[in-house]
Design an enzyme around this catalytic site. Structure first.
Site, PDB file in Angstrom:
ATOM      1  N   ASN A   1      -4.223  12.795   0.377  1.00  0.00           N
ATOM      2  CA  ASN A   1      -5.638  13.168   0.293  1.00  0.00           C
ATOM      3  C   ASN A   1      -5.939  14.434   1.085  1.00  0.00           C
ATOM      4  OD1 ASN A   1      -6.630  11.144  -1.426  1.00  0.00           O
ATOM      5  ND2 ASN A   1      -6.828   9.689   0.260  1.00  0.00           N
TER       6      ASN A   1
ATOM      7  N   GLU B   1      -5.978   2.359  -0.561  1.00  0.00           N
ATOM      8  CA  GLU B   1      -4.670   2.492  -1.210  1.00  0.00           C
ATOM      9  C   GLU B   1      -3.872   1.196  -1.152  1.00  0.00           C
ATOM     10  OE1 GLU B   1      -4.025   4.125   3.032  1.00  0.00           O
ATOM     11  OE2 GLU B   1      -5.642   3.934   1.574  1.00  0.00           O
TER      12      GLU B   1
ATOM     13  N   ASP C   1      -6.942  10.177  -6.084  1.00  0.00           N
ATOM     14  CA  ASP C   1      -7.421   9.175  -7.045  1.00  0.00           C
ATOM     15  C   ASP C   1      -6.512   9.111  -8.272  1.00  0.00           C
ATOM     16  OD1 ASP C   1      -9.484   8.548  -5.392  1.00  0.00           O
ATOM     17  OD2 ASP C   1     -11.031   9.619  -6.525  1.00  0.00           O
TER      18      ASP C   1
ATOM     19  N   HIS D   1      -9.031  14.525  -2.539  1.00  0.00           N
ATOM     20  CA  HIS D   1      -9.254  13.140  -2.950  1.00  0.00           C
ATOM     21  C   HIS D   1      -9.176  12.960  -4.465  1.00  0.00           C
ATOM     22  CE1 HIS D   1     -10.278  11.271   0.928  1.00  0.00           C
ATOM     23  NE2 HIS D   1     -10.731  12.466   1.250  1.00  0.00           N
TER      24      HIS D   1
ATOM     25  N   ASP E   1       0.830  -1.196   0.000  1.00  0.00           N
ATOM     26  CA  ASP E   1       0.000   0.000   0.000  1.00  0.00           C
ATOM     27  C   ASP E   1       0.867   1.248   0.000  1.00  0.00           C
ATOM     28  OD1 ASP E   1       0.750   0.442   2.605  1.00  0.00           O
ATOM     29  OD2 ASP E   1      -1.188  -0.009   3.485  1.00  0.00           O
TER      30      ASP E   1
END
Length: 358
Positions: free
Chosen positions: A109, A144, A118, A114, A101
């Protein structure tokens, strides 16, 4: 009496013949029309079947792919996983997991929003997907976190693959964000090992990679190994005060033992005893540290005392959860790595390190 002449017979035969020809012609025409209709119907049915197959494939793609990144999703991964496990148990071979991750992704974020987060996820997923072999299964696990299933690959081969992923991700420069790194955990499945134990070892390896500083690859050994996860003492933790450093080292040692005990499903009595040991040590350490900070006239003394109180309360909450059941390994990991090491030792304690000259 009416008498037919021969000529009348001739005309009758011709008339009947013409009628027969007309009927046959009509029948042929109708047959051709019917055939055309049947051909058209068959073509329409064929087109409908093809369209249905395409729609089914499209629906299958939608059901098995992650909406954001476009790679396979967790549901599809789980379906394939059990098939590969059964194949391994029957025919042998190697099967290895890589969990990874993004490090400090919450900060991305929070700082950039966000939508940018993304974009980072999509870019990394696309890049890593390009590194996969045809036999590899790469999927988004959630948030993530991602997972890779490597067929016919032992732990050493998987470590090489994981290291390649780590380096490739580290080299990506994201517009406006810059560099993002990943931590990776690797675990090879033992023959007939169940999914839960195998995944716990992979999770433990990922936790270990994070605890040792992130942006690295670690492997998950057998649960019988006592030193499955060890939060290492790093140079950045040195305060300059020998007694505080000793107490910090003991804190990390107790934290490692509790995380390992929760991962290995140790008896509840063992966990409670370890949590009691933790709380006792934390209370002693915080009282000692507060006394040192008061003596040197540290300007952040009052705030630091409040932080200590909150950390003790959180430890007591974990202890209470043990009394009614069991704490999740992630909760234990978050407390020691995130709350104790990152937020407290690195961010808060480091503020007074330059004041300590003992």
């Amino acid at each position: 009496m009416f008498i037919m002449f021969p000529e009348d017979h001739h005309y009758f035969d011709i008339t009947m013949l013409l009628l027969l020809v007309l009927v046959l012609t009509i029948a042929i025409v109708l047959s051709k029309i019917q055939n055309r209709k049947l051909q058209k119907m068959n073509k329409n049915l064929s087109d409908l079947r093809q369209e249905l197959e395409e729609k089914n494939k499209m629906l299958e793609e939608v059901a098995t792919r992650d909406k954001l990144t476009g790679i396979k999703n967790r549901n599809y991964f789980d379906q394939r996983l059990y098939d590969e496990m059964a194949k391994m148990d029957r025919y042998g071979g190697d099967l290895t997991l890589i969990f990874f991750d993004l490090d400090h992704f919450k900060n991305v974020n929070d700082r950039y929003g966000h939508d940018i987060g993304d974009e980072v996820l999509v870019a990394i997923a696309k890049h890593v997907d390009g590194l996969m072999r045809k036999s590899d299964l790469f999927a988004r696990w959630g948030g993530e976190e991602f997972v890779v299933l490597l067929q016919n690959t032992d732990v050493e081969g998987a470590k090489e693959a994981a290291e390649k992923i780590r380096k490739e991700v580290e080299a990506i420069k994201h517009p406006g964000v810059g560099q993002v790194t990943v931590s990776l955990g690797v675990a090879q499945r033992h023959l007939e090992e169940d999914r839960e134990k195998w995944f716990k070892r992979a999770d433990a390896a990922l936790y270990k990679a994070k605890a040792e500083g992130r942006n690295r690859v670690c492997t998950g050994e057998s649960f019988e190994d006592e030193a499955m996860l060890d939060i290492k003492w790093l140079p950045s933790y040195i305060s300059g005060h020998s007694e505080i450093d000793k107490q910090h080292q003991m804190l990390l040692k107790i934290g490692s033992s509790i995380i390992n005990a929760t991962l290995k499903d140790k008896p509840i009595e063992v966990l409670i005893e370890q949590m009691d040991q933790l709380i006792e040590h934390v209370q002693y350490h915080f009282a000692y540290e507060e006394e040192v900070l008061f003596e040197i006239g540290y300007e952040g003394y009052s705030k630091h005392v409040i932080i200590h109180g909150n950390l003790i309360k959180k430890a007591e909450i974990l202890r209470n959860k043990l009394a009614i059941g069991r704490i999740d390994p992630i909760e234990a990991f978050d407390y020691f790595v995130k709350d104790i090491i990152i937020n407290h030792m690195i961010r808060e304690d480091s503020k007074f390190f330059n004041r300590l000259k003992v």
